[in-house]
Design an enzyme around this catalytic site. Structure first.
Site, PDB file in Angstrom:
ATOM      1  N   LYS A 126      26.340  72.901  37.477  1.00  0.00           N
ATOM      2  CA  LYS A 126      25.343  72.016  36.851  1.00  0.00           C
ATOM      3  C   LYS A 126      25.095  72.519  35.445  1.00  0.00           C
ATOM      4  O   LYS A 126      25.256  73.706  35.165  1.00  0.00           O
ATOM      5  CB  LYS A 126      24.030  72.065  37.642  1.00  0.00           C
ATOM      6  CG  LYS A 126      23.122  70.892  37.376  1.00  0.00           C
ATOM      7  CD  LYS A 126      23.503  69.705  38.236  1.00  0.00           C
ATOM      8  CE  LYS A 126      22.713  68.479  37.939  1.00  0.00           C
ATOM      9  NZ  LYS A 126      22.915  67.460  38.991  1.00  0.00           N
ATOM     10  N   ASP A 166      23.185  63.141  34.643  1.00  0.00           N
ATOM     11  CA  ASP A 166      22.014  63.421  35.493  1.00  0.00           C
ATOM     12  C   ASP A 166      20.827  62.879  34.697  1.00  0.00           C
ATOM     13  O   ASP A 166      21.012  61.977  33.852  1.00  0.00           O
ATOM     14  CB  ASP A 166      21.897  64.929  35.784  1.00  0.00           C
ATOM     15  CG  ASP A 166      20.916  65.249  36.915  1.00  0.00           C
ATOM     16  OD1 ASP A 166      21.280  65.107  38.081  1.00  0.00           O
ATOM     17  OD2 ASP A 166      19.739  65.612  36.619  1.00  0.00           O
TER      18      ASP A 166
HETATM   19  P1  NDP Z   1      17.584  58.909  34.731  1.00  0.00           P
HETATM   20  O1  NDP Z   1      17.408  59.712  33.526  1.00  0.00           O
HETATM   21  O2  NDP Z   1      18.409  57.681  34.689  1.00  0.00           O
HETATM   22  O3  NDP Z   1      16.180  58.523  35.348  1.00  0.00           O
HETATM   23  C1  NDP Z   1      15.248  59.505  35.660  1.00  0.00           C
HETATM   24  C2  NDP Z   1      13.959  58.823  36.083  1.00  0.00           C
HETATM   25  O4  NDP Z   1      13.083  59.791  36.625  1.00  0.00           O
HETATM   26  C3  NDP Z   1      13.233  58.168  34.925  1.00  0.00           C
HETATM   27  O5  NDP Z   1      12.518  57.077  35.410  1.00  0.00           O
HETATM   28  C4  NDP Z   1      12.305  59.289  34.467  1.00  0.00           C
HETATM   29  O6  NDP Z   1      11.184  58.855  33.762  1.00  0.00           O
HETATM   30  C5  NDP Z   1      11.918  59.875  35.805  1.00  0.00           C
HETATM   31  N1  NDP Z   1      11.533  61.277  35.628  1.00  0.00           N
HETATM   32  C6  NDP Z   1      12.282  62.261  35.087  1.00  0.00           C
HETATM   33  N2  NDP Z   1      11.609  63.413  35.056  1.00  0.00           N
HETATM   34  C7  NDP Z   1      10.403  63.127  35.578  1.00  0.00           C
HETATM   35  C8  NDP Z   1       9.254  63.895  35.811  1.00  0.00           C
HETATM   36  N3  NDP Z   1       9.221  65.201  35.497  1.00  0.00           N
HETATM   37  N4  NDP Z   1       8.198  63.280  36.385  1.00  0.00           N
HETATM   38  C9  NDP Z   1       8.231  61.950  36.705  1.00  0.00           C
HETATM   39  N5  NDP Z   1       9.281  61.172  36.487  1.00  0.00           N
HETATM   40  C10 NDP Z   1      10.351  61.753  35.939  1.00  0.00           C
HETATM   41  O7  NDP Z   1      18.184  59.940  35.838  1.00  0.00           O
HETATM   42  P2  NDP Z   1      18.876  59.622  37.228  1.00  0.00           P
HETATM   43  O8  NDP Z   1      18.373  58.357  37.807  1.00  0.00           O
HETATM   44  O9  NDP Z   1      20.324  59.816  37.052  1.00  0.00           O
HETATM   45  O10 NDP Z   1      18.345  60.855  38.084  1.00  0.00           O
HETATM   46  C11 NDP Z   1      17.203  60.768  38.927  1.00  0.00           C
HETATM   47  C12 NDP Z   1      17.305  61.844  39.987  1.00  0.00           C
HETATM   48  O11 NDP Z   1      18.478  61.628  40.774  1.00  0.00           O
HETATM   49  C13 NDP Z   1      17.401  63.270  39.459  1.00  0.00           C
HETATM   50  O12 NDP Z   1      16.725  64.133  40.351  1.00  0.00           O
HETATM   51  C14 NDP Z   1      18.897  63.561  39.537  1.00  0.00           C
HETATM   52  O13 NDP Z   1      19.153  64.944  39.659  1.00  0.00           O
HETATM   53  C15 NDP Z   1      19.258  62.814  40.817  1.00  0.00           C
HETATM   54  N6  NDP Z   1      20.654  62.468  40.990  1.00  0.00           N
HETATM   55  C16 NDP Z   1      21.322  61.745  40.041  1.00  0.00           C
HETATM   56  C17 NDP Z   1      22.633  61.394  40.241  1.00  0.00           C
HETATM   57  C18 NDP Z   1      23.385  60.543  39.289  1.00  0.00           C
HETATM   58  O14 NDP Z   1      24.531  60.201  39.592  1.00  0.00           O
HETATM   59  N7  NDP Z   1      22.824  60.138  38.165  1.00  0.00           N
HETATM   60  C19 NDP Z   1      23.361  61.837  41.437  1.00  0.00           C
HETATM   61  C20 NDP Z   1      22.540  62.508  42.410  1.00  0.00           C
HETATM   62  C21 NDP Z   1      21.254  62.820  42.156  1.00  0.00           C
HETATM   63  P3  NDP Z   1      11.157  58.847  32.151  1.00  0.00           P
HETATM   64  O15 NDP Z   1      11.869  57.587  31.773  1.00  0.00           O
HETATM   65  O16 NDP Z   1       9.727  58.862  31.800  1.00  0.00           O
HETATM   66  O17 NDP Z   1      11.875  60.093  31.727  1.00  0.00           O
HETATM   67  O1  2IT Z   2      23.226  65.541  41.252  1.00  0.00           O
HETATM   68  C1  2IT Z   2      24.346  64.985  41.230  1.00  0.00           C
HETATM   69  O2  2IT Z   2      25.060  64.926  42.239  1.00  0.00           O
HETATM   70  C2  2IT Z   2      24.783  64.376  39.978  1.00  0.00           C
HETATM   71  N1  2IT Z   2      24.032  64.386  39.002  1.00  0.00           N
HETATM   72  C3  2IT Z   2      26.145  63.766  39.868  1.00  0.00           C
HETATM   73  C4  2IT Z   2      27.192  64.808  39.651  1.00  0.00           C
HETATM   74  C5  2IT Z   2      28.574  64.297  39.349  1.00  0.00           C
HETATM   75  O3  2IT Z   2      29.401  65.155  39.018  1.00  0.00           O
HETATM   76  O4  2IT Z   2      28.849  63.102  39.442  1.00  0.00           O
END
Ligand code: NDP
Ligand code: 2IT
Length: 453
Positions: A126, A166
């Site tokens: 990561k 992420d």
């Molecule tokens: P994005 O940046 O697209 O969205 C993140 C969202 O979470 C936004 O709405 C953001 O709000 C909110 N957020 C972030 N930090 C905080 C906080 N401290 N408190 C409250 N709200 C918060 O990210 P993703 O959708 O990609 O990721 C969301 C989660 O999913 C993370 O935990 C990530 O690790 C996990 N994840 C993502 C994957 C992926 O493929 N993208 C895969 C697996 C897991 P704001 O707009 O205000 O920042």
């Molecule tokens: O938390 C996760 O699994 C991710 N942010 C996606 C990682 C990836 O390599 O697609």
């Protein structure tokens, strides 16, 4: 067996002082492993626990960049290369001001077991930075991404380490970073996933985490002869994972009533339909606005602005059947978990990484809530990243329907694997133990096969 995991945990705390998220992630896994160590004395002989909690490599670096006012800014970058026993390091990049070594290490640690569960040949890593993309111009984002990649490019490679997105890293940032990598190395290589579908990206990678989360949830409900149709669902976050979780839930006939961001949360009791979801996508992905604007467009919705003094999140204190935390770590504390249980939730599936505090997880399991832990439930994203790597390797792009079929199969297999391990060592419905144990055993066996490295 406490006597075996406790010294390992004590050492992790002593050697990584103050890294509370990392401690939490390790503690949760060791707690599950405690139930199996009796059956595998060779794990102790090969000191697998002591090795698995130590990253293979941690890279920390300076990122200088110049903002639109001409001022030099300096941020900190990280890449934690945790474990490469199953394949090259694989995992996302997070751009968020809260990023620190503890958060990077917890995410890399979780990623190792998640990637193992996919059944693909992926190690775990990561990375990220404390750069805050909020309020930055496209030009600033590009300059930052270029500076970040100038250093990161020394450490990654299509057979070494393959980052992805992420929090704060989506298609735009992946594009800028990919361009810089290509320019430095003079190679059009599959060194990042989540690329544009016209230049090496896989169809369905943007959707994969959210869609996979819903497929996994449907599998969990099936064990109780239920489906998602007609279920009222709470979603937190409003980014990539939240949006595509909502999209698939709507397609399966569920009712989605909430979204949030770091400023506040909104509830729409009438349900967020496809038109309202399109509004949220445009608001977040194009205008990069705040979820508060949902209420301006749909005034009947409720909006609550978070206050640092809040002890619980009102989003989780609503009557709902299912809850999908899709924002960030520890966003469901014990009080929130209690509210969800009191309000009769039957399923909680984690789209975010480690969004539920450890006591909250226990409360859900004690109360017979179907609980899908992140490393199983949100593995669809990295799984399709693995499929993107396969497509890049063969220089052939698969059809969307093929990727979706594969995603279905992988999520189903993870579900079966978790239940099988849980039944053997714990309780069939305990997906936490199931995911931790089966994810761990595959990595541990590979480590034993590969000797003391
Ligand atoms: P994005 O940046 O697209 O969205 C993140 C969202 O979470 C936004 O709405 C953001 O709000 C909110 N957020 C972030 N930090 C905080 C906080 N401290 N408190 C409250 N709200 C918060 O990210 P993703 O959708 O990609 O990721 C969301 C989660 O999913 C993370 O935990 C990530 O690790 C996990 N994840 C993502 C994957 C992926 O493929 N993208 C895969 C697996 C897991 P704001 O707009 O205000 O920042
Ligand atoms: O938390 C996760 O699994 C991710 N942010 C996606 C990682 C990836 O390599 O697609």
């Amino acid at each position: 067996m406490e006597h075996i995991v406790k010294p390992v945990m004590d050492t992790v705390i002593a050697k990584n002082p103050g890294e509370k998220e990392f401690h939490q992630a390790v503690h949760e896994v060791l707690h599950s492993l405690d139930k199996v160590l009796d059956s595998y004395p060779n794990l102790l002989y090969h000191r697998i626990l002591e090795r698995i909690v130590e990253p293979e490599r941690v890279i920390m670096f300076r990122i200088p960049w110049i903002d639109d006012q001409g001022t030099l800014q300096v941020n900190r970058g990280f890449r934690v290369e945790m474990n490469s026993s199953l394949g090259p390091y694989k995992g996302g990049l997070r751009f968020h001001p809260s990023v620190n070594l503890s958060i990077m290490k917890f995410l890399a640690f979780e990623q190792v077991f998640k990637n193992s569960l996919t059944g693909l040949t992926l190690g775990g890593g990561k990375g990220g930075t404390d750069f805050d993309p909020k309020g930055k111009s496209d030009l600033e984002i590009m300059k930052f991404c270029q500076s970040f990649m100038t250093e990161l490019s020394r450490h990654i490679g299509e057979n070494t380490d393959i980052p992805a997105g992420d929090i704060g890293v989506g298609a735009r940032e992946i594009g800028f970073m990919y361009g810089q990598y290509k320019r430095i190395k003079n190679q059009f290589a599959g060194v990042l996933t989540g690329k544009g579908s016209e230049w090496g990206g896989s169809f369905l990678r943007p959707e994969a985490t959210g869609f996979g989360l819903v497929y996994f949830s449907a599998n969990m409900l099936e064990t109780r002869s239920e489906t998602l149709e007609g279920k009222t669902c709470l979603i937190s976050g409003s980014g990539n994972v939240a949006q595509f979780t909502a999209e698939k839930l709507l397609e399966l006939g569920a009712k989605v009533i909430s979204f949030s961001d770091s400023t506040g949360c909104m509830i729409d009791h009438d349900g967020i339909d496809h038109e309202k979801l399109s509004f949220v996508k445009e608001l977040k992905n194009v205008h990069r606005g705040r979820i508060a604007e949902y209420k301006e467009r749909y005034p009947h919705a409720e909006y609550y602005r978070y206050n640092p003094r809040d002890t619980s999140n009102p989003l989780w204190n609503r009557k709902a059947d299912c809850a999908f935390p899709c924002a960030t770590q520890n966003e469901i504390n014990l009080e929130d978990a209690g509210h969800l249980v009191e309000n009769g939730v039957t399923l909680v599936a984690e789209g975010a990484n480690m969004p539920t505090c450890e006591e909250g997880v226990e409360l859900f399991i004690e109360n017979n809530v179907l609980f899908g832990p992140a490393k199983a439930a949100n593995a669809g994203g990295v799984a399709v990243s693995g499929l993107e790597m396969a497509q890049n390797g063969s220089r052939i792009q698969w059809k969307r329907s093929k990727v979706d079929d594969e995603l279905h199969k992988i999520m189903k297999k993870i579900h079966t694997t978790c239940r099988r391990s849980a039944k053997e060592y714990s309780d069939e419905d305990n997906y936490v133990d199931g995911a931790n144990i089966s994810g761990f055993l595959r990595v541990a066996n590979a480590m034993i096969d590969q000797g003391y490295v």
